[in-house]
Scaffold this motif. Sequence first.
Motif, PDB file in Angstrom:
ATOM      1  N   VAL A  90      -9.174 -28.437   2.230  1.00  0.00           N
ATOM      2  CA  VAL A  90      -8.168 -28.010   1.086  1.00  0.00           C
ATOM      3  C   VAL A  90      -7.819 -26.510   1.670  1.00  0.00           C
ATOM      4  N   THR A  93      -5.379 -27.001   4.702  1.00  0.00           N
ATOM      5  CA  THR A  93      -4.215 -27.692   4.313  1.00  0.00           C
ATOM      6  C   THR A  93      -3.212 -26.918   3.586  1.00  0.00           C
ATOM      7  N   SER A  94      -3.664 -25.672   3.172  1.00  0.00           N
ATOM      8  CA  SER A  94      -2.956 -24.923   2.119  1.00  0.00           C
ATOM      9  C   SER A  94      -1.665 -24.443   2.815  1.00  0.00           C
ATOM     10  N   ASP A 249       3.945 -32.828   1.669  1.00  0.00           N
ATOM     11  CA  ASP A 249       3.401 -32.305   0.513  1.00  0.00           C
ATOM     12  C   ASP A 249       4.248 -31.631  -0.737  1.00  0.00           C
ATOM     13  N   HIS A 310      -3.586 -22.919  -2.740  1.00  0.00           N
ATOM     14  CA  HIS A 310      -2.581 -24.085  -2.984  1.00  0.00           C
ATOM     15  C   HIS A 310      -1.795 -23.749  -4.146  1.00  0.00           C
ATOM     16  N   ARG A 315      -0.690 -29.248  -6.293  1.00  0.00           N
ATOM     17  CA  ARG A 315      -0.894 -29.572  -4.765  1.00  0.00           C
ATOM     18  C   ARG A 315      -2.246 -29.609  -4.332  1.00  0.00           C
ATOM     19  N   PHE A 316      -3.092 -29.071  -5.155  1.00  0.00           N
ATOM     20  CA  PHE A 316      -4.530 -28.954  -4.901  1.00  0.00           C
ATOM     21  C   PHE A 316      -5.081 -30.277  -5.005  1.00  0.00           C
ATOM     22  N   ALA A 319      -4.023 -32.524  -2.147  1.00  0.00           N
ATOM     23  CA  ALA A 319      -4.817 -32.111  -0.879  1.00  0.00           C
ATOM     24  C   ALA A 319      -6.199 -32.777  -1.196  1.00  0.00           C
TER      25      ALA A 319
END
Length: 482
Positions: A90, A93-94, A249, A310, A315-316, A319
């Motif tokens: 996480v 990928t932020s 995303d 995120h 979004r979090f 992920a």
Amino acid sequence: MSEPPETPMTAAAPATDGRLARIALRFTEWAERWFPDAFVFVALAVVVVAAAVLANGAPVASVAKSFGDGFWTLIPFTMQMVFVTIGGYVVATSAPMQRLIDRLALIPKSGRGAIGLIAIATMLSSLLSWGLSLIFGGLLTRAVARRTELRMDYRAGGAAAYLGLGATWAMGLSSSSAQLQANPASLPPGLLPITGVIPFSQTIFLWQSMLIAAILVVVSTVIAVASAPGRDSAVTAQDMGIDPAREDDALPPRTQPGEWLEHAPLLTVLIGLLAAGWLVQEFARQPWMIAISNLNTYNFLFLMAGLVLHWRPKRFLNALARSVPATAGILIQYPFYAAIAAMMTTARSADGSTLSDVIAHAFVSLNTAETFPITMGVYSAILGFFIPSGGGKWLLEAPYVMQAANDLQVHLGWAVQIYNASEALPNLINPFWMLPLLGILGLKARDIVGFSFLQLIVHLPLVLFLLWALAFTLPYTPPVMP
């Protein structure tokens, strides 16, 4: 993401490739044909250990009971390892980290230069977190693979992204054994009198330890670059039928009033403030080295950082959903490794001995102060192939190897670092810790193990020599009680 084709993709190395590249391609061709799935290794380990326990005289019923009783004993530790992966994912990928990865991917001017960049980035990040290293390295490899003009060999890129786990992670902050030894509350009562408390200053922050880490970064990078196929023989992600495009995303527009909180940062801010308040108190009440050694605190820090980075809860959550497949191998295989450990330590022969007892007796009786670093290093590396758990395996080894270190008057902190440096070696060919990275890259272990096996050939004698030579620079000190 599409699965890579099952047929070998190895091309014959042209004369323009160096000798290391030709050797790596031969190893890779062999691995593509003969290297099994990661689960096969744990299944083989179960059979081998069970046979050894039976040969030691334990009854069949006792072996079966220890297998079943031990199967679920590492569930808390398994979940901690899962959350190390999720936390690293996480964060990596932020949006801020993705921008950093995209900028880094623009630096290389050639495919081999990209391999060097990936190797350095993953090894340095592994000193902070092995979970972050795996995900960061995988995403960086995919980002570079999108630059089709470089023609980077995707398999060599994946192997470079794995170097953090195969070379340096155990010399950094996420070293499980160093964390355990620095925190007396984490140590089993029976181990504390043998080892005492060993702070990070006597393990990962020894200059000897940092020297080994620096040498491994340099040597591993040189090998990664030298063994990478050139443009004419490189197998790109596109050649393998893999699309390295960044996963979309983007959040869909809100369609229901109830979705407002999912898209607004309000909850993120409030939870982030609560998390920050707790973390401030944790790090204020104890030295930071002790605070960060607690895996729950460590995972909490990364999860909360991921939530804040995120920014929007949706979004979090997206992920988190994408990170779950990368944890599948850990979830299914760790119980088997727990069962292996139980068979070694609880299935007893008629004289009351376990397989672990037999190994311990042989280990202590065959060692001297001069041979201890080499013997312990080789032993930890071999056992690490069957039990790839830095923390769990340390709890099995520590009672007898640290007692031997006391008896032979070997620096106790250096004994921990001997374990750390050598325990990481089998990771280069053991597919267990490759699983999260392979899930991101869409590769199989056989695709990268040819390159990582070449690293192992160099690392093994180099690491053992350094562990032996540097041991003479450290005096023995008795265990220090809290």
